[in-house]
Every structure is written in C-alpha cells, then in structure tokens.
Write a protein that holds these residues in place. Structure first.
Motif, short mmCIF file in Angstrom:
data_model
loop_
_atom_site.label_atom_id
_atom_site.label_comp_id
_atom_site.label_asym_id
_atom_site.label_seq_id
_atom_site.Cartn_x
_atom_site.Cartn_y
_atom_site.Cartn_z
N MET A 1 0.85 -1.18 0.00
CA MET A 1 0.00 0.00 0.00
C MET A 1 0.89 1.24 0.00
N LYS A 2 0.45 2.26 -0.69
CA LYS A 2 1.18 3.53 -0.74
C LYS A 2 0.36 4.62 -0.06
N TYR A 3 1.07 5.57 0.55
CA TYR A 3 0.45 6.69 1.25
C TYR A 3 1.21 7.97 0.95
N ILE A 4 0.51 9.10 1.08
CA ILE A 4 1.12 10.42 1.04
C ILE A 4 0.77 11.09 2.37
N ILE A 5 1.78 11.63 3.05
CA ILE A 5 1.50 12.31 4.32
C ILE A 5 0.91 13.67 4.03
N ASP A 6 -0.30 13.88 4.52
CA ASP A 6 -0.98 15.16 4.36
C ASP A 6 -0.59 16.13 5.47
N ARG A 7 -0.62 15.63 6.71
CA ARG A 7 -0.31 16.49 7.87
C ARG A 7 -0.11 15.61 9.10
N PHE A 8 0.33 16.25 10.16
CA PHE A 8 0.48 15.57 11.44
C PHE A 8 -0.52 16.15 12.43
N GLU A 9 -1.17 15.28 13.17
CA GLU A 9 -2.11 15.69 14.22
C GLU A 9 -1.81 14.86 15.45
N GLY A 10 -1.27 15.51 16.48
CA GLY A 10 -0.94 14.79 17.71
C GLY A 10 0.06 13.69 17.45
N THR A 11 -0.31 12.47 17.78
CA THR A 11 0.59 11.33 17.63
C THR A 11 0.36 10.57 16.32
N TYR A 12 -0.36 11.18 15.40
CA TYR A 12 -0.68 10.51 14.13
C TYR A 12 -0.22 11.33 12.93
N ALA A 13 0.08 10.60 11.85
CA ALA A 13 0.26 11.21 10.54
C ALA A 13 -1.03 10.94 9.78
N VAL A 14 -1.65 11.98 9.29
CA VAL A 14 -2.87 11.83 8.49
C VAL A 14 -2.41 11.68 7.04
N CYS A 15 -2.74 10.54 6.46
CA CYS A 15 -2.22 10.19 5.13
C CYS A 15 -3.36 9.87 4.17
N GLU A 16 -3.08 10.08 2.89
CA GLU A 16 -4.01 9.69 1.83
C GLU A 16 -3.48 8.40 1.21
N ASP A 17 -4.34 7.40 1.11
CA ASP A 17 -3.91 6.14 0.50
C ASP A 17 -4.17 6.15 -0.99
#
Length: 70
Positions: A1-17
């Motif tokens: 699976m591939k992802y693009i990091i959109d942003r960071f929020e707290g302890t997570y990276a919000v990514c688009e798959d």
C-alpha cells in the motif's frame, strides 16, 4: 500500500492512501525523518519513505508554483 503524508495531528500522521481515503498512521510506525508531503510504502507492516516518488512530487509542485507566481 502507498500513502502520502498530508499532515500531522498529535501522535498521528494523516495520510491519503491509493484509493484517496484518509487514514491515520501512528507516528511511532514511521521513519523518524518523515515530513508532510512524503510518499510512503507499507511493505508487510514496515513503512518506509519512497524517495523517488517523493522527489517527483516535489518537482511537480515546484513547477506548478513557479508557473503560478510568474
């Protein structure tokens, strides 16, 4: 699976798959040097940066930005 990091929020990276879905990936699962806009590959639970794709995306964005601001 591939992802693009959109942003960071707290302890997570919000990514688009690949299917354009937004997913939260815990930061501890990511390489230390990741940043917004990086392309990631999940290879059997090991997530790494896809340097080639990330460089291509940055070049494309820079080209669009330079055209926009000429």
């Amino acid at each position: 699976m591939k992802y693009i990091i959109d942003r960071f929020e707290g302890t997570y990276a919000v990514c688009e798959d690949e299917m354009k879905n937004m997913v939260n990936i815990p930061k501890y699962k990511l390489p230390m040097e990741v940043k917004e806009g990086d392309s990631l590959i999940d290879d059997d639970g090991i997530i790494r940066i896809n340097d080639k794709e990330a460089d291509e995306r940055r070049k494309k964005v820079n080209q669009m930005m330079s055209k926009l601001f000429k």
